[in-house]
Scaffold this motif. Structure first.
Motif, short mmCIF file in Angstrom:
data_model
loop_
_atom_site.label_atom_id
_atom_site.label_comp_id
_atom_site.label_asym_id
_atom_site.label_seq_id
_atom_site.Cartn_x
_atom_site.Cartn_y
_atom_site.Cartn_z
N TYR A 1 0.85 -1.19 0.00
CA TYR A 1 0.00 0.00 0.00
C TYR A 1 0.88 1.24 0.00
N PRO A 2 0.49 2.26 -0.77
CA PRO A 2 1.36 3.44 -0.96
C PRO A 2 1.82 4.10 0.34
N ASN A 3 0.91 4.30 1.29
CA ASN A 3 1.27 5.04 2.50
C ASN A 3 1.57 4.15 3.70
N THR A 4 1.39 2.86 3.54
CA THR A 4 1.55 1.95 4.66
C THR A 4 2.73 1.01 4.47
N VAL B 1 -2.07 -9.46 4.38
CA VAL B 1 -3.52 -9.28 4.49
C VAL B 1 -4.30 -10.39 3.79
N GLU B 2 -3.62 -11.40 3.29
CA GLU B 2 -4.27 -12.60 2.74
C GLU B 2 -3.68 -13.83 3.41
N VAL B 3 -4.50 -14.85 3.58
CA VAL B 3 -4.03 -16.09 4.21
C VAL B 3 -4.60 -17.29 3.48
N ALA C 1 -1.30 -5.42 -12.49
CA ALA C 1 -2.57 -6.09 -12.20
C ALA C 1 -3.20 -5.60 -10.92
N SER C 2 -2.42 -5.47 -9.84
CA SER C 2 -3.03 -5.24 -8.54
C SER C 2 -1.97 -4.83 -7.53
N ARG C 3 -2.44 -4.25 -6.42
CA ARG C 3 -1.55 -3.99 -5.28
C ARG C 3 -1.27 -5.28 -4.50
#
Length: 326
Positions: free
Chosen positions: A273-276, A281-283, A313-315
């Motif tokens: 994440y850009p600011n974090t 966050v996935e399991v 594609a995605s973060r």
């Protein structure tokens, strides 16, 4: 058998817009996401962040863009996102806004989840817990004043039986929780996020008026709850990872770039994440009866040509676990 979860971010600002882009075939991020899943080559995938439509056209259109062995079995259940409540849940004096829905959504079905499988799905035995009320969760953290009709699930909590070649079932315990941010000092989203993971703890340990799933099973999806970093309330995830009924294969990526101030192992991160920075966050957590032969996060080194495809594609990065079936 390769089992995976991935947020391909196949969501748009209005109903049908993601489907229109898929039908045109001109969205680079959607095409990159299909390429990611082609390379991943999982037998069963839980896809999060995909808009729901009643006929399943968005899911079918995306699945058709994945090359290689097909996914003949597709499942998308209606999520709680965007479902109208008729209440002013955020207390701003206006009704019918995204934050007034059962779960945040600009329209009904925004950013749901789906299953793509090369093995048959036992649709008659699916259990959908998405209507479970937040107040009914033992030891819940719902803020004072939470309406009694408020459902716990953001997108959903499902038990989806996959029919294995020997006729037995592998039950997927799938969910996609709210991020623990975008709220105020009451920490409503943080509390809900915590309790969406705590739901599985209560179910698996027999604390709900719902029978626990029969083994073997695998709990997977987007928890949006890093066990040590980020803004969530991590004790629910920490307890889940320690639960004797489950095993944590600790899938790891090759590109482990540490984030300043983070305590967790960055090789376990599944999103950036850009600011974090990076967070887990996935399991994918198989039950203890299953034999894990390999696991990983599809996060190659920066000089790998495929790294650019994943970034487009995605973060998020796909999380996968290989299982030796009984």
């Amino acid at each position: 058998m390769r089992l995976a979860t991935y947020n391909a971010e196949l969501t748009a600002q209005g109903p049908g817009l993601a489907l229109q882009a898929l039908m045109r075939g001109s969205d680079p991020s959607q095409l990159a996401a299909a390429q990611v899943l082609t390379t991943l080559n999982a037998d069963v995938i839980l896809l999060t962040g995909i808009d729901f439509d009643l006929r399943g056209q968005t899911l079918a259109s995306f699945a058709a863009k994945i090359t290689g062995p097909p996914y003949p079995y597709l499942l998308a259940l209606r999520p709680n996102t965007g479902v109208a409540t008729g209440l002013d849940l955020d207390g701003n004096g206006r009704f019918g806004e995204p934050r007034d829905a059962m779960a945040y959504g600009r329209f009904a079905g925004q950013a749901g989840m789906a299953v793509l499988s090369r093995l048959p799905i036992d649709t008659a035995q699916i259990r959908d817990f998405s209507g479970f009320l937040w107040q009914d969760l033992p030891h819940n953290l719902a803020p004072v004043g939470t309406p009694a009709m408020q459902r716990l699930s953001t997108s959903g909590h499902y038990e989806v039986p996959i029919i294995l070649p020997d006729g037995h079932r592998l039950r997927l315990l799938a969910y996609y929780a709210t991020p623990p941010v975008f709220d105020g000092p009451e920490d409503r989203n943080g509390r809900r996020n915590h309790d969406e993971t705590a739901f599985w703890l209560r179910l698996l340990t027999g604390q709900l008026p719902i029978p626990p799933p029969e083994p073997p099973f695998a709990l997977l999806g987007q928890s949006n709850l890093d066990p040590v970093d980020g803004e969530g309330l991590p004790d629910a995830m920490q307890a889940l990872l320690r639960l004797p009924l489950l095993q944590d294969p600790e899938p790891r990526g090759q590109n482990a770039s540490p984030d300043m101030g983070h305590l967790g192992d960055s090789a376990l991160d599944t999103a950036l994440y850009p600011n974090t920075g990076g967070l887990r966050v996935e399991v994918v957590l198989p039950s203890r009866e299953l034999t894990v032969t390999a696991a990983g996060v599809m996060r190659p080194l920066p000089d790998d040509p495929f790294a650019a495809v994943l970034t487009q594609a995605s973060r998020h990065w796909p999380v996968w676990v290989d299982l030796m079936l009984p």
